[in-house]
Design a protein around this motif. Structure first.
Motif, PDB file in Angstrom:
ATOM      1  N   ILE A   8       0.841  -1.207   0.000  1.00  0.00           N
ATOM      2  CA  ILE A   8       0.000   0.000   0.000  1.00  0.00           C
ATOM      3  C   ILE A   8       0.873   1.253   0.000  1.00  0.00           C
ATOM      4  CG2 ILE A   8      -1.619   1.356   1.396  1.00  0.00           C
ATOM      5  CD1 ILE A   8      -2.848  -1.363   2.258  1.00  0.00           C
ATOM      6  N   ARG A   9       1.925   1.256   0.822  1.00  0.00           N
ATOM      7  CA  ARG A   9       2.789   2.432   0.953  1.00  0.00           C
ATOM      8  C   ARG A   9       3.664   2.672  -0.270  1.00  0.00           C
ATOM      9  NH1 ARG A   9       7.139   1.600   5.205  1.00  0.00           N
ATOM     10  NH2 ARG A   9       8.091   0.618   3.410  1.00  0.00           N
ATOM     11  N   ASP A  10       4.297   1.584  -0.776  1.00  0.00           N
ATOM     12  CA  ASP A  10       5.305   1.736  -1.829  1.00  0.00           C
ATOM     13  C   ASP A  10       4.891   1.181  -3.186  1.00  0.00           C
ATOM     14  OD1 ASP A  10       7.117   2.804   0.106  1.00  0.00           O
ATOM     15  OD2 ASP A  10       7.645   0.767   0.727  1.00  0.00           O
ATOM     16  N   GLY A  11       3.768   0.516  -3.243  1.00  0.00           N
ATOM     17  CA  GLY A  11       3.336  -0.101  -4.493  1.00  0.00           C
ATOM     18  C   GLY A  11       3.979  -1.451  -4.745  1.00  0.00           C
ATOM     19  N   ARG A  12       4.903  -1.847  -3.890  1.00  0.00           N
ATOM     20  CA  ARG A  12       5.586  -3.141  -3.986  1.00  0.00           C
ATOM     21  C   ARG A  12       6.319  -3.371  -2.674  1.00  0.00           C
ATOM     22  NH1 ARG A  12      11.218  -2.418  -5.641  1.00  0.00           N
ATOM     23  NH2 ARG A  12      11.633  -0.194  -5.845  1.00  0.00           N
ATOM     24  N   VAL A  13       6.820  -4.569  -2.494  1.00  0.00           N
ATOM     25  CA  VAL A  13       7.585  -4.883  -1.288  1.00  0.00           C
ATOM     26  C   VAL A  13       9.043  -4.525  -1.536  1.00  0.00           C
ATOM     27  CG1 VAL A  13       8.327  -6.694   0.305  1.00  0.00           C
ATOM     28  CG2 VAL A  13       6.001  -6.713  -0.615  1.00  0.00           C
ATOM     29  N   ILE A  14       9.583  -3.648  -0.710  1.00  0.00           N
ATOM     30  CA  ILE A  14      10.986  -3.243  -0.800  1.00  0.00           C
ATOM     31  C   ILE A  14      11.691  -3.785   0.434  1.00  0.00           C
ATOM     32  CG2 ILE A  14      12.587  -1.291  -0.866  1.00  0.00           C
ATOM     33  CD1 ILE A  14      10.316   0.328  -2.207  1.00  0.00           C
ATOM     34  N   ARG A  15      12.719  -4.577   0.219  1.00  0.00           N
ATOM     35  CA  ARG A  15      13.452  -5.183   1.336  1.00  0.00           C
ATOM     36  C   ARG A  15      14.881  -4.648   1.363  1.00  0.00           C
ATOM     37  NH1 ARG A  15      10.167  -9.034   3.290  1.00  0.00           N
ATOM     38  NH2 ARG A  15       8.850 -10.205   1.868  1.00  0.00           N
ATOM     39  N   GLY A  16      15.372  -4.449   2.584  1.00  0.00           N
ATOM     40  CA  GLY A  16      16.751  -4.032   2.759  1.00  0.00           C
ATOM     41  C   GLY A  16      17.713  -5.174   2.485  1.00  0.00           C
ATOM     42  N   TYR A  17      18.961  -4.806   2.146  1.00  0.00           N
ATOM     43  CA  TYR A  17      19.982  -5.779   1.743  1.00  0.00           C
ATOM     44  C   TYR A  17      21.309  -5.418   2.378  1.00  0.00           C
ATOM     45  CZ  TYR A  17      23.400  -7.869  -1.513  1.00  0.00           C
ATOM     46  OH  TYR A  17      24.450  -8.538  -2.075  1.00  0.00           O
ATOM     47  N   PHE A  18      21.999  -6.442   2.907  1.00  0.00           N
ATOM     48  CA  PHE A  18      23.272  -6.269   3.594  1.00  0.00           C
ATOM     49  C   PHE A  18      24.407  -6.934   2.816  1.00  0.00           C
ATOM     50  CE2 PHE A  18      25.690  -7.553   7.665  1.00  0.00           C
ATOM     51  CZ  PHE A  18      26.412  -6.392   7.684  1.00  0.00           C
ATOM     52  N   GLY A  19      24.231  -8.204   2.418  1.00  0.00           N
ATOM     53  CA  GLY A  19      25.206  -8.866   1.558  1.00  0.00           C
ATOM     54  C   GLY A  19      26.259  -9.698   2.254  1.00  0.00           C
ATOM     55  N   VAL A  20      25.851 -10.509   3.238  1.00  0.00           N
ATOM     56  CA  VAL A  20      26.808 -11.402   3.894  1.00  0.00           C
ATOM     57  C   VAL A  20      26.223 -12.807   4.003  1.00  0.00           C
ATOM     58  CG1 VAL A  20      27.877  -9.570   5.281  1.00  0.00           C
ATOM     59  CG2 VAL A  20      25.997 -10.906   6.251  1.00  0.00           C
ATOM     60  N   GLN A  21      27.120 -13.765   4.165  1.00  0.00           N
ATOM     61  CA  GLN A  21      26.748 -15.107   4.577  1.00  0.00           C
ATOM     62  C   GLN A  21      27.297 -15.253   5.990  1.00  0.00           C
ATOM     63  OE1 GLN A  21      28.683 -14.891   1.379  1.00  0.00           O
ATOM     64  NE2 GLN A  21      26.655 -14.209   0.745  1.00  0.00           N
ATOM     65  N   SER A  22      26.584 -16.002   6.832  1.00  0.00           N
ATOM     66  CA  SER A  22      26.986 -16.020   8.236  1.00  0.00           C
ATOM     67  C   SER A  22      26.576 -17.310   8.926  1.00  0.00           C
ATOM     68  CB  SER A  22      26.349 -14.827   8.956  1.00  0.00           C
ATOM     69  OG  SER A  22      24.935 -14.882   8.829  1.00  0.00           O
ATOM     70  N   GLU A  23      27.120 -17.464  10.126  1.00  0.00           N
ATOM     71  CA  GLU A  23      26.739 -18.567  11.002  1.00  0.00           C
ATOM     72  C   GLU A  23      26.891 -18.090  12.443  1.00  0.00           C
ATOM     73  OE1 GLU A  23      30.888 -21.075  11.370  1.00  0.00           O
ATOM     74  OE2 GLU A  23      29.625 -21.479   9.644  1.00  0.00           O
ATOM     75  N   ILE A  24      26.211 -18.761  13.347  1.00  0.00           N
ATOM     76  CA  ILE A  24      26.304 -18.382  14.759  1.00  0.00           C
ATOM     77  C   ILE A  24      27.676 -18.779  15.289  1.00  0.00           C
ATOM     78  CG2 ILE A  24      25.384 -18.882  17.073  1.00  0.00           C
ATOM     79  CD1 ILE A  24      23.600 -17.069  15.435  1.00  0.00           C
ATOM     80  N   SER A  25      28.293 -17.872  16.059  1.00  0.00           N
ATOM     81  CA  SER A  25      29.616 -18.133  16.634  1.00  0.00           C
ATOM     82  C   SER A  25      29.511 -19.202  17.712  1.00  0.00           C
ATOM     83  CB  SER A  25      30.177 -16.846  17.236  1.00  0.00           C
ATOM     84  OG  SER A  25      31.387 -17.110  17.913  1.00  0.00           O
ATOM     85  N   SER A  26      30.520 -20.042  17.787  1.00  0.00           N
ATOM     86  CA  SER A  26      30.547 -21.085  18.814  1.00  0.00           C
ATOM     87  C   SER A  26      31.307 -20.642  20.059  1.00  0.00           C
ATOM     88  CB  SER A  26      31.180 -22.360  18.249  1.00  0.00           C
ATOM     89  OG  SER A  26      32.499 -22.088  17.813  1.00  0.00           O
TER      90      SER A  26
END
Length: 191
Positions: free
Chosen positions: A95-113
């Protein structure tokens, strides 16, 4: 729970079941971008996209997918719905933007042990916001905009909900040093 729809174009239909879990990731989606509701209320072609309601008649989700319903594999009771909070968020964005706009960071990750926790960066996409900010493989994300102890899913949701061209502060640990890096979030590429 009741799943309402029009399976196989038979006309209005209702199936019943229980909600067996919430917060499920999409099966086969390693990114885990959704928190699905798992139900054994039958979801077939035609009632996907229909309402999933609770016993009080409240809309709790939108029926989305079934797992294992192919010619070679039959699974019973593995059906998923998008929670209504996510559906409402998507509706608001359209409704607000006419489409879904998603933010982007650009990493692959895993939880630290390690005992300090954090999210370990295992890959950085070239020319991504993370790369432009100087984030490197091996960095450990400790905080995102003063929010710490984040899971990967929580971090992804915050980034996804962040409007492009917004600056966020990522606090990382690199070789024992704590560094605050400003990152300008971009729009998630269509590819």
């Amino acid at each position: 729970a009741l799943a309402i729809g029009n399976p196989y174009n038979l006309g209005q239909s209702v199936s019943q079941g229980i909600i067996s879990a919430v917060g499920r990731s999409a099966v086969g989606d390693s990114l885990g971008r959704q928190n699905f509701i798992q139900t054994d209320a039958s979801i077939n072609r035609g009632n996907s996209g229909g309402a999933l309601i609770n016993s009080a008649g409240e809309l709790v989700g939108i029926s989305t997918l079934s797992i294992g319903k192919t010619a070679n594999e039959i699974a019973e009771g593995l059906n998923f719905a998008i929670p209504i909070s996510i559906a409402n968020d998507v509706l608001y964005k359209i409704i607000r933007d006419g489409r879904v706009i998603r933010g982007y960071f650009g990493v692959q990750s895993e939880i630290s042990s390690n005992s300090n926790g954090g999210i370990v960066i295992t890959g950085v996409t070239a020319n991504s916001p993370a790369a432009k900010a100087g984030i490197q493989v091996g960095d450990v994300i400790l905080r995102l905009n003063k929010q710490d102890n984040l899971s990967i899913r929580e971090m992804m949701q915050i980034i996804s909900d962040t409007k492009p061209n917004t600056e966020v502060i990522i606090t990382i640990s690199r070789l024992g040093n704590v560094i605050n890096l400003p990152v300008i979030i971009e729009e998630l590429p269509s590819n």
